[in-house]
Design a protein around this motif. Structure first.
Motif, PDB file in Angstrom:
ATOM      1  N   ALA A  13       0.849  -1.197   0.000  1.00  0.00           N
ATOM      2  CA  ALA A  13       0.000   0.000   0.000  1.00  0.00           C
ATOM      3  C   ALA A  13       0.880   1.241   0.000  1.00  0.00           C
ATOM      4  CB  ALA A  13      -0.910   0.003   1.228  1.00  0.00           C
ATOM      5  N   PRO A  14       0.480   2.280  -0.748  1.00  0.00           N
ATOM      6  CA  PRO A  14       1.266   3.515  -0.708  1.00  0.00           C
ATOM      7  C   PRO A  14       1.349   4.059   0.707  1.00  0.00           C
ATOM      8  CG  PRO A  14      -0.301   3.557  -2.515  1.00  0.00           C
ATOM      9  CD  PRO A  14      -0.643   2.367  -1.686  1.00  0.00           C
ATOM     10  N   GLY A  15       2.482   4.593   1.065  1.00  0.00           N
ATOM     11  CA  GLY A  15       2.663   5.156   2.400  1.00  0.00           C
ATOM     12  C   GLY A  15       3.999   5.864   2.486  1.00  0.00           C
ATOM     13  N   LEU A  16       4.164   6.670   3.523  1.00  0.00           N
ATOM     14  CA  LEU A  16       5.392   7.430   3.696  1.00  0.00           C
ATOM     15  C   LEU A  16       5.725   7.482   5.178  1.00  0.00           C
ATOM     16  CD1 LEU A  16       7.427   9.187   2.000  1.00  0.00           C
ATOM     17  CD2 LEU A  16       6.156  11.156   2.827  1.00  0.00           C
ATOM     18  N   ASP A  17       6.959   7.150   5.505  1.00  0.00           N
ATOM     19  CA  ASP A  17       7.435   7.245   6.872  1.00  0.00           C
ATOM     20  C   ASP A  17       7.889   8.684   7.108  1.00  0.00           C
ATOM     21  OD1 ASP A  17       8.604   7.081   9.310  1.00  0.00           O
ATOM     22  OD2 ASP A  17       9.892   5.373   8.867  1.00  0.00           O
ATOM     23  N   GLU A  18       7.055   9.465   7.795  1.00  0.00           N
ATOM     24  CA  GLU A  18       7.370  10.882   7.968  1.00  0.00           C
ATOM     25  C   GLU A  18       8.528  11.097   8.926  1.00  0.00           C
ATOM     26  OE1 GLU A  18       4.447  13.807   8.054  1.00  0.00           O
ATOM     27  OE2 GLU A  18       2.888  12.600   7.122  1.00  0.00           O
ATOM     28  N   ALA A  19       8.782  10.137   9.826  1.00  0.00           N
ATOM     29  CA  ALA A  19       9.950  10.263  10.701  1.00  0.00           C
ATOM     30  C   ALA A  19      11.229  10.185   9.874  1.00  0.00           C
ATOM     31  CB  ALA A  19       9.929   9.168  11.767  1.00  0.00           C
ATOM     32  N   LEU A  20      11.250   9.284   8.888  1.00  0.00           N
ATOM     33  CA  LEU A  20      12.411   9.191   8.010  1.00  0.00           C
ATOM     34  C   LEU A  20      12.545  10.447   7.156  1.00  0.00           C
ATOM     35  CD1 LEU A  20      14.758   7.648   6.745  1.00  0.00           C
ATOM     36  CD2 LEU A  20      13.112   6.518   5.222  1.00  0.00           C
ATOM     37  N   LEU A  21      11.402  10.998   6.704  1.00  0.00           N
ATOM     38  CA  LEU A  21      11.444  12.228   5.922  1.00  0.00           C
ATOM     39  C   LEU A  21      12.074  13.364   6.736  1.00  0.00           C
ATOM     40  CD1 LEU A  21      10.697  13.987   3.487  1.00  0.00           C
ATOM     41  CD2 LEU A  21       8.392  14.216   4.459  1.00  0.00           C
ATOM     42  N   ASP A  22      11.654  13.500   7.993  1.00  0.00           N
ATOM     43  CA  ASP A  22      12.240  14.551   8.839  1.00  0.00           C
ATOM     44  C   ASP A  22      13.730  14.313   9.063  1.00  0.00           C
ATOM     45  OD1 ASP A  22       9.868  15.947   9.090  1.00  0.00           O
ATOM     46  OD2 ASP A  22       9.241  14.853  10.880  1.00  0.00           O
ATOM     47  N   GLU A  23      14.111  13.047   9.223  1.00  0.00           N
ATOM     48  CA  GLU A  23      15.528  12.734   9.425  1.00  0.00           C
ATOM     49  C   GLU A  23      16.357  13.123   8.209  1.00  0.00           C
ATOM     50  OE1 GLU A  23      18.313   8.740   9.810  1.00  0.00           O
ATOM     51  OE2 GLU A  23      16.218   8.654  10.479  1.00  0.00           O
ATOM     52  N   LEU A  24      15.845  12.826   7.020  1.00  0.00           N
ATOM     53  CA  LEU A  24      16.578  13.168   5.797  1.00  0.00           C
ATOM     54  C   LEU A  24      16.662  14.681   5.612  1.00  0.00           C
ATOM     55  CD1 LEU A  24      15.047  10.456   3.427  1.00  0.00           C
ATOM     56  CD2 LEU A  24      17.402  10.530   4.255  1.00  0.00           C
ATOM     57  N   LEU A  25      15.579  15.386   5.946  1.00  0.00           N
ATOM     58  CA  LEU A  25      15.602  16.843   5.823  1.00  0.00           C
ATOM     59  C   LEU A  25      16.562  17.469   6.835  1.00  0.00           C
ATOM     60  CD1 LEU A  25      11.784  17.537   5.323  1.00  0.00           C
ATOM     61  CD2 LEU A  25      13.582  17.793   3.618  1.00  0.00           C
ATOM     62  N   ASP A  26      16.550  16.948   8.058  1.00  0.00           N
ATOM     63  CA  ASP A  26      17.443  17.484   9.079  1.00  0.00           C
ATOM     64  C   ASP A  26      18.910  17.214   8.747  1.00  0.00           C
ATOM     65  OD1 ASP A  26      15.339  18.453  10.510  1.00  0.00           O
ATOM     66  OD2 ASP A  26      15.183  16.716  11.845  1.00  0.00           O
ATOM     67  N   ARG A  27      19.142  16.111   8.052  1.00  0.00           N
ATOM     68  CA  ARG A  27      20.513  15.749   7.709  1.00  0.00           C
ATOM     69  C   ARG A  27      21.140  16.754   6.750  1.00  0.00           C
ATOM     70  NH1 ARG A  27      20.858  10.035   5.027  1.00  0.00           N
ATOM     71  NH2 ARG A  27      19.809   9.503   6.997  1.00  0.00           N
ATOM     72  N   THR A  28      20.309  17.438   5.969  1.00  0.00           N
ATOM     73  CA  THR A  28      20.833  18.334   4.931  1.00  0.00           C
ATOM     74  C   THR A  28      20.502  19.796   5.178  1.00  0.00           C
ATOM     75  OG1 THR A  28      18.826  17.884   3.647  1.00  0.00           O
ATOM     76  CG2 THR A  28      20.764  16.559   3.155  1.00  0.00           C
ATOM     77  N   SER A  29      20.009  20.125   6.370  1.00  0.00           N
ATOM     78  CA  SER A  29      19.704  21.523   6.646  1.00  0.00           C
ATOM     79  C   SER A  29      19.894  21.793   8.122  1.00  0.00           C
ATOM     80  CB  SER A  29      18.275  21.872   6.235  1.00  0.00           C
ATOM     81  OG  SER A  29      17.348  21.142   7.005  1.00  0.00           O
ATOM     82  N   GLY A  30      20.190  23.062   8.462  1.00  0.00           N
ATOM     83  CA  GLY A  30      20.311  23.461   9.843  1.00  0.00           C
ATOM     84  C   GLY A  30      18.990  23.963  10.374  1.00  0.00           C
ATOM     85  N   ASP A  31      19.038  24.686  11.489  1.00  0.00           N
ATOM     86  CA  ASP A  31      17.811  25.212  12.081  1.00  0.00           C
ATOM     87  C   ASP A  31      17.182  26.261  11.194  1.00  0.00           C
ATOM     88  OD1 ASP A  31      19.231  25.031  15.397  1.00  0.00           O
ATOM     89  OD2 ASP A  31      18.103  23.546  14.239  1.00  0.00           O
ATOM     90  N   ASP A  32      18.033  27.055  10.499  1.00  0.00           N
ATOM     91  CA  ASP A  32      17.521  28.101   9.627  1.00  0.00           C
ATOM     92  C   ASP A  32      17.873  27.783   8.197  1.00  0.00           C
ATOM     93  OD1 ASP A  32      18.363  30.610  12.054  1.00  0.00           O
ATOM     94  OD2 ASP A  32      16.449  29.590  11.692  1.00  0.00           O
ATOM     95  N   ASP A  33      17.078  28.265   7.289  1.00  0.00           N
ATOM     96  CA  ASP A  33      17.303  28.077   5.854  1.00  0.00           C
ATOM     97  C   ASP A  33      17.979  29.321   5.306  1.00  0.00           C
ATOM     98  OD1 ASP A  33      17.269  27.636   3.201  1.00  0.00           O
ATOM     99  OD2 ASP A  33      15.087  27.565   2.974  1.00  0.00           O
ATOM    100  N   PRO A  34      19.255  29.249   4.928  1.00  0.00           N
ATOM    101  CA  PRO A  34      19.938  30.455   4.461  1.00  0.00           C
ATOM    102  C   PRO A  34      19.403  30.981   3.153  1.00  0.00           C
ATOM    103  CG  PRO A  34      21.292  28.514   4.082  1.00  0.00           C
ATOM    104  CD  PRO A  34      20.125  28.060   4.887  1.00  0.00           C
TER     105      PRO A  34
END
Length: 671
Positions: A320-341
């Motif tokens: 079934a289609p689905g998305l692990d949002e915890a993994l999505l947040d982890e991947l986003l946090d891995r490539t960005s800091g607290d602020d977006d320059p």
């Protein structure tokens, strides 16, 4: 006819956002709305069409050319660039499930060809939907070749027609929206990938929200114009915001840091190909324009990924289609800091953007487990099941399992494999599919014939001309057109493939309960189910054990449901083979009344043993005379009784040892 106001729809925030992003940027690639029946899927699509900005068109152009930039290759052109255009509402075109390829793409204008002797093109629904909305309800029931055709046009923005001596190209840029109920069958993963965004919708389980939905619907049904007037201000603000976002779209920047982040997220979720990266980038740009920003931020990437990736993570057709949002947040946090320059703070300020109005489709919501758009999570990189071990929640067959008796076991399932083609004999006339030969309206032409009853649906032009040509002198022809008589008409005879009703009858008795043996049987049936999925069949599942036969799954197009029932199938007890055959005969009898054109194919999986009298088995087998049947012989060991062979002879069935299924097919990549 008054459409239900878009702003008055309760909840469904992810669906609102997906539709708005496509309205802002058609490059996003459309929306697939998956959900149970009665969740306002059709209502909200029709409501959005009413909010799209009006379009200016060239007067008399059947292809809705923009007078400010007319298509130089328009079949109705060339157009005068100085001509003044007329404004009309954006078109809402609905594609019915039973539409033909001619109706969708257009074809030769047969009437003008035969009466005036000219070659003219009659545009189809793709031309009518240009610069508007093309809505396909129950897209999963549409023929695959039509889905391919409209998705190609949506991706290219152009419709190409090359048929019957007609060569035409015209613009076809539209907002594509498809809705489907997964219970009626899934789209193939290859077709799912062609939709830009997908949203899973479910009715709210919160009583207050459900009551508000009913309250508003009753008010609309009682006074549609008055209800729409009460929401006119919100609707006007929404239309203005969509128009402003469209105007802002070309100026939105996608910084390189955000582009790398999109690539990181798509790679982290192990999606196939690069379409996911392109769709996510376009959706993020549209989201930034919708929020009034001039550069894409991390929050735009997150919102786009939540809608563009779930249906692209399916590693197996039964997933079934689905998305692990915890993994999505982890991947986003891995490539960005607290602020977006590149674009300001990562999170939007409270209020949901520049216009924090009621019903704002762009406002991020805290979705609970029952809210739309939060499909079941499936963590990327999860370990593969060991075919020699029971699946999670399925103890070893020698041990009991929760909810089963001491005589019942639940065996695991190994990786499926390709199986040989099992087809019904002869030529049928059922629904289009990929299994048995059939007379079809969409297959390849094999000849021509006189019309049997009613009007000609598929005219064979060369055969018609050849039939009429010898009689033109006798009929006094003087002009360029042919003089036709009803007897001259010929229709195309086409042969294609049909889908069948594949009814699985599986022996789940104690004689099949040895762990490795039942794992082999389940894997074989799962492989056959996967084959039925790919060949667009309906399937049913009957199991027999103990004292009775049970319809585990009534005939349905949802092959995924059959796979789920099979995985949890317990075994044990006696072997009521006669009851299984009798129940199969009854199911096929009822299905014949419901769908007389669909031919059945019975797949009996058994070792032939029975705890009832042989005469009872023979009488039950006689009920299935004339039914195309395949007996999968599960008997193993050095000493074999040949009971399945005897049963296959009685049923006049094709006999396949269970080992032959994997030997005749090819290994399939493990899911």
């Amino acid at each position: 006819m008054v459409a239900y106001p878009f702003s008055a729809v309760v909840g469904l925030d992810d669906l609102k956002l997906a539709l708005v992003l496509n309205a802002v940027s058609p490059r996003v690639g459309g929306v697939l709305v998956r959900g149970e029946k009665g969740t306002a899927k059709s209502t909200i699509v029709r409501a959005l069409a009413a909010q799209l900005p009006a379009v200016a068109v060239v007067p008399g152009c059947r292809f809705a050319c923009d007078p400010a930039a007319p298509d130089p290759e328009c079949p109705d052109g060339p157009h005068d660039p100085a001509a003044e255009g007329v404004r009309r509402p954006a078109a809402l075109v609905e594609l019915p499930v039973g539409a033909s390829e001619d109706r969708l793409a257009g074809s030769l204008d047969v009437e003008r060809a035969l009466t005036e002797g000219v070659k003219a093109f009659e545009p189809g629904l793709l031309a009518a939907a240009h610069r508007g909305v093309l809505y396909v309800d129950e897209v999963n029931l549409l023929h695959d070749h039509l889905v391919d055709l409209l998705l190609d046009a949506a991706a290219l923005g152009t419709c190409y027609v090359e048929r019957e001596s007609v060569s035409v190209r015209h613009a076809a840029r539209f907002l594509l929206v498809g809705t489907m109920n997964p219970e009626e069958g899934e789209l193939r993963p290859q077709l799912l990938d062609r939709f830009g965004l997908t949203v899973e919708v479910r009715a709210s389980r919160e009583p207050g929200e459900r009551a508000e939905v009913v309250r508003r619907r009753l008010a609309f049904d009682a006074d549609p114009r008055g209800f729409a007037a009460r929401w006119a201000e919100e609707e006007s603000a929404l239309a203005e915001r969509i128009a402003a976002a469209r105007a802002r779209l070309a100026d939105v920047r996608l910084p390189d840091a955000r582009l790398r982040q999109i690539a990181e997220v798509c790679a982290g979720f192990e999606v196939d190909g690069l379409r996911a990266d392109l769709v996510t980038a376009n959706a993020a740009i549209a989201h930034a324009a919708w929020r009034g920003r001039d550069a894409v931020t991390v929050e735009d990437v997150r919102a786009a990924a939540r809608l563009s990736l779930p249906h692209r993570r399916r590693r197996d057709p039964f997933d079934a289609p689905g998305l692990d949002e915890a993994l999505l947040d982890e991947l986003l946090d891995r490539t960005s800091g607290d602020d977006d320059p590149d674009g300001g703070p990562r999170d939007d300020p409270p209020g949901g953007g520049p216009n924090g109005d009621r019903g704002d489709p762009g406002r991020p919501q805290d979705a609970g487990p029952d809210q739309a758009g939060r499909g079941d999570s499936a963590t990327a990189g999860s370990p593969k099941p060991d075919p020699e071990k029971p699946e999670a929640g399925e103890p070893d067959a020698e041990a009991g399992s929760p909810g089963t008796t001491a005589q019942e076991q639940v065996a695991g399932v190994a990786a499926p494999y390709r199986v040989p083609l099992l087809a019904a004999p002869g030529v049928g006339a059922g629904a289009a599919g990929r299994r048995s030969r059939s007379r079809s309206t969409h297959g390849r032409g094999t000849g021509s014939r006189r019309p049997r009853n009613g009007p000609v649906r598929d005219l064979h032009i060369p055969a018609t001309v050849l039939a009429a040509a010898p009689h033109q002198h006798d009929r006094g022809r003087t002009g360029p057109g042919l003089v036709l008589k009803p007897d001259d008409l010929r229709e195309v005879v086409r042969e294609g493939r049909e889908g069948n009703l594949v009814l699985f009858v599986v022996d789940a008795s104690g004689s099949m309960a040895a762990r490795r043996r039942m794992t082999t049987v389940k894997t074989a049936v799962l492989s056959l189910l996967l084959d039925a999925y790919q060949r667009r069949d309906k399937i049913g599942l009957i199991t027999f054990r103990g004292t009775e036969a049970t319809v585990a799954l009534p005939p349905t197009s949802s092959v995924e449901a059959g796979a789920a029932r099979l995985r949890s199938l317990p075994t044990g007890g006696r072997t009521p083979l006669a009851a299984g055959l009798a129940r199969a005969a009854e199911v096929l009898r009822v299905e014949k009344l419901r769908d007389p054109a669909r031919r059945p194919l019975l797949v009996l999986v058994t070792d032939g043993r029975a705890t009832t009298k042989a005469n009872d088995v023979d009488r039950a087998a006689d009920l299935l005379k004339g039914t195309a049947t395949v007996v999968v012989d599960c008997e193993s060991g050095p000493v074999r009784l040949g009971l399945a062979v005897r049963l296959a002879t009685r049923l006049r069935a094709r006999l396949l040892p269970i080992e032959a299924l994997s030997q005749l097919g090819h290994p399939r990549k493990a899911s």
